[in-house]
Every structure is written in C-alpha cells, then in structure tokens.
Design a protein around this motif. Structure first.
Motif, mmCIF file in Angstrom:
data_model
loop_
_atom_site.group_PDB
_atom_site.id
_atom_site.type_symbol
_atom_site.label_atom_id
_atom_site.label_comp_id
_atom_site.label_asym_id
_atom_site.label_seq_id
_atom_site.Cartn_x
_atom_site.Cartn_y
_atom_site.Cartn_z
ATOM 1 N N LEU A 46 0.766 -1.298 0.362
ATOM 2 C CA LEU A 46 0.196 0.275 0.443
ATOM 3 C C LEU A 46 0.700 0.946 -0.243
ATOM 4 C CD1 LEU A 46 -2.478 -0.766 2.436
ATOM 5 C CD2 LEU A 46 -3.064 -1.444 0.130
ATOM 6 N N VAL A 47 0.117 2.567 -0.497
ATOM 7 C CA VAL A 47 1.029 3.466 -0.864
ATOM 8 C C VAL A 47 0.260 4.748 0.021
ATOM 9 C CG1 VAL A 47 1.671 5.624 -1.829
ATOM 10 C CG2 VAL A 47 2.260 2.954 -2.920
ATOM 11 N N VAL A 63 -5.564 5.121 9.557
ATOM 12 C CA VAL A 63 -5.370 4.094 8.784
ATOM 13 C C VAL A 63 -4.656 3.240 8.836
ATOM 14 C CG1 VAL A 63 -4.337 4.097 5.942
ATOM 15 C CG2 VAL A 63 -6.472 5.430 6.849
ATOM 16 N N ILE A 64 -3.132 3.548 9.810
ATOM 17 C CA ILE A 64 -2.333 2.962 10.098
ATOM 18 C C ILE A 64 -1.905 2.428 10.799
ATOM 19 C CG2 ILE A 64 0.249 3.512 11.088
ATOM 20 C CD1 ILE A 64 0.073 6.088 9.636
ATOM 21 N N ILE A 75 1.506 -1.420 4.639
ATOM 22 C CA ILE A 75 1.742 0.499 3.912
ATOM 23 C C ILE A 75 4.095 0.045 3.829
ATOM 24 C CG2 ILE A 75 2.193 3.099 4.060
ATOM 25 C CD1 ILE A 75 -0.383 2.089 6.066
ATOM 26 N N GLY A 76 3.286 0.557 2.771
ATOM 27 C CA GLY A 76 5.416 0.208 1.836
ATOM 28 C C GLY A 76 6.119 2.020 1.811
ATOM 29 N N THR A 77 5.055 3.025 1.736
ATOM 30 C CA THR A 77 6.411 4.688 1.894
ATOM 31 C C THR A 77 5.544 4.993 2.231
ATOM 32 O OG1 THR A 77 7.316 5.719 0.390
ATOM 33 C CG2 THR A 77 5.607 4.892 -0.586
ATOM 34 N N ILE A 78 5.152 6.396 2.263
ATOM 35 C CA ILE A 78 4.237 7.288 2.710
ATOM 36 C C ILE A 78 4.313 8.462 1.843
ATOM 37 C CG2 ILE A 78 2.860 9.121 4.011
ATOM 38 C CD1 ILE A 78 3.514 6.986 6.460
ATOM 39 N N SER A 79 3.375 9.310 0.767
ATOM 40 C CA SER A 79 3.645 10.141 -0.061
ATOM 41 C C SER A 79 3.361 11.816 0.636
ATOM 42 C CB SER A 79 2.719 10.153 -1.539
ATOM 43 O OG SER A 79 3.706 10.993 -2.008
ATOM 44 N N GLY A 97 10.060 3.213 7.305
ATOM 45 C CA GLY A 97 11.126 3.562 6.555
ATOM 46 C C GLY A 97 10.989 4.222 5.560
ATOM 47 N N SER A 98 10.221 4.784 4.483
ATOM 48 C CA SER A 98 11.022 5.115 3.497
ATOM 49 C C SER A 98 9.441 6.275 3.417
ATOM 50 C CB SER A 98 10.827 4.507 2.302
ATOM 51 O OG SER A 98 10.161 4.202 1.831
ATOM 52 N N ILE A 99 9.560 7.490 2.587
ATOM 53 C CA ILE A 99 9.015 8.287 2.107
ATOM 54 C C ILE A 99 9.006 8.573 1.048
ATOM 55 C CG2 ILE A 99 8.360 9.265 4.623
ATOM 56 C CD1 ILE A 99 9.186 11.667 3.442
#
Length: 278
Positions: A46-47, A63-64, A75-79, A97-99
C-alpha cells in the motif's frame, strides 16, 4: 512490484502545485467502506497518498493503526509534501522506513514554505528515514537549465544515500514536443550528474513499463479503481501500434503521446555496453 494500491484517506492539500489537479477532487470520506477495502486488498503493498495525508492527521492515524497486524503493515511508503512534521509523524516515517516527497521550481508558494520543507527534509534524513525525491518533468522544469538545477540541488537537497527520480508530466496541456524536450533535458542531466543522491531515472528507463493492470487506487469514499489516482481519460498513443518497442513497452494510459525518453535510453544502453566490455 506486484499488485499494489494507492490509499487516499483525503484529497485535501495545503499546496496547489501547478502540475497537480488531484486536490480538486471531492473528499467524501466513508470510514467503514474505506477501511474494509484497504484491509481486504489482496496485493502486497500500500502507498499512503493524497492530496496530502498529513492534512488530516486523525484519518492518517486511523488508517495506519487499522492496517497493522502483529506489529506489521502493508504500507510500504508514504507520499507527503513534508510541510508539516512533528514527533508523531517522524515516528511513523521511521517505522515505515521510507517516504516520497516532491520538489519542482514553483511547488512552494512562499520562501517560508520552501525553507520549512528543506528543514523537514534534513530532519528525516538525519533520523535515518530514506526518501525518494520525485521531480515532475513539467513546463517549469523544462525552462530551467540543467546546470541551474544541479546547482540548486547541490545547495539545497542533495543528501548521501537518498534517491532522486524524474517523472513524466501527465496532463492535457502539452503535446509530443514537450516529451521530446524532456528527453533532451534528461540526456543532458544524465551526462552531467555528479550529485551524492542516486539518480533513479535510468533504472526506470532500463525496465520501462507502465503496467497499470496491477495498480489500484482507493479514494476517500471507498471507491476502488484499477489505475493510478489521476482523473484523466485512458488513451493509447497512436505511435504505440507501430513502435519497434511495442512488444515490450506498456505506455502510460493517461497521455496520447509517447513519453518514453528514446535518446536517453540509447545513451544508457551505450554506457551499459561499455561497462560490460570492460
């Protein structure tokens, strides 16, 4: 990457970027349907997307927390545009871990917003959060020389071990000449790249495919569509039917023109061959 979904808990945004129209969409949130579709999605990634997810912290948190199971999440990344950062958000970014965040010449309305973004970008970098800096090849960027861009990047947002990726512009106000100009611009920056950040665009060119078949978007009202969040009619460029790459290239369905940077691809292919021959 497999099947993945853009999850949009809100489409509201605190920026009105000239190359984006997503924030103009209606934002009717249906909590039950939204959470059901997200948590029952059969894909593996999920992004968290928007709008701007941090413009509604309550929904973002819900959501998280809803998507966590045994301390894990899809959730693999957040924009995020990174205009807002606090201890809670920093802890979330560190756990994910990443955005992904973006820069463009006229993305920020005021210098105060821009300086806030720079400060927050440095903060997440210093806290070990990996980020990908997404830069749209829009008209404003095409009017900026490569040398000016590189100087700007070195001064403001070039960080060790981070990633910069240029993305093609999606919109109805350009024609093929824009994408040809973007190709030339990318060729020049490819030749001159000396930043500490990883230039990710060549990786995408080597494996160019806009495979929307496994891309989904979940809107705030719980509606799911089988493509990215852009609300544009699906088209196929006429040139695609006779192109020599037709058997391997899956074009973006949202533009009637070829966005593949042919000249850049040739440069990359020549360099890759040279490296193999060494």
């Amino acid at each position: 990457m497999g099947k993945y979904m853009y999850v949009l808990p809100t489409q509201q945004c605190n920026l009105h970027c000239p190359h984006c129209s997503i924030y103009n969409h209606k934002d009717d949130f249906n909590k039950e349907k939204f959470l059901y579709e997200m948590n029952n999605f059969e894909g593996n990634r999920l992004v968290l997307f928007g709008g701007e997810v941090t413009s509604n912290i309550e929904r973002m948190k819900m959501v998280i927390e809803s998507n966590q199971k045994d301390g894990k999440t899809k959730i693999g990344t957040i924009s995020t545009n990174l205009i807002f950062l606090n201890d809670y958000l920093l802890s979330i970014y560190k756990s994910i871990g990443s955005i992904g965040t973006s820069w463009n010449p006229h993305r920020f309305h005021t210098d105060i917003l821009y300086q806030t973004w720079l400060k927050n970008l440095k903060t997440i970098w210093e806290n070990g959060v990996q980020y990908t800096l997404l830069i749209t090849l829009d008209k404003d960027l095409m009017n900026m020389s490569v040398n000016d861009f590189l100087n700007k990047a070195r001064k403001d947002f070039d960080h060790e071990n981070e990633t910069i990726r240029f993305e093609q512009y999606v919109g109805s106000d350009v024609d093929q000449s824009h994408y040809d100009k973007a190709d030339e611009w990318l060729c020049e920056i490819y030749k001159k790249w000396d930043l500490k950040s990883h230039f990710q665009t060549p990786d995408y060119v080597r494996d160019w495919v806009y495979d929307c078949d496994e891309t989904y978007t979940l809107f705030p009202d719980g509606t799911v569509i089988n493509r990215c969040p852009h609300n544009l009619p699906a088209v196929t460029p006429e040139a695609c039917f006779t192109c020599e790459r037709a058997d391997i290239c899956r074009p973006c369905r949202l533009t009637p023109y070829c966005t593949f940077p042919k000249k850049l691809a040739k440069l990359i292919e020549e360099d890759d061959k040279k490296n193999l021959d060494k």
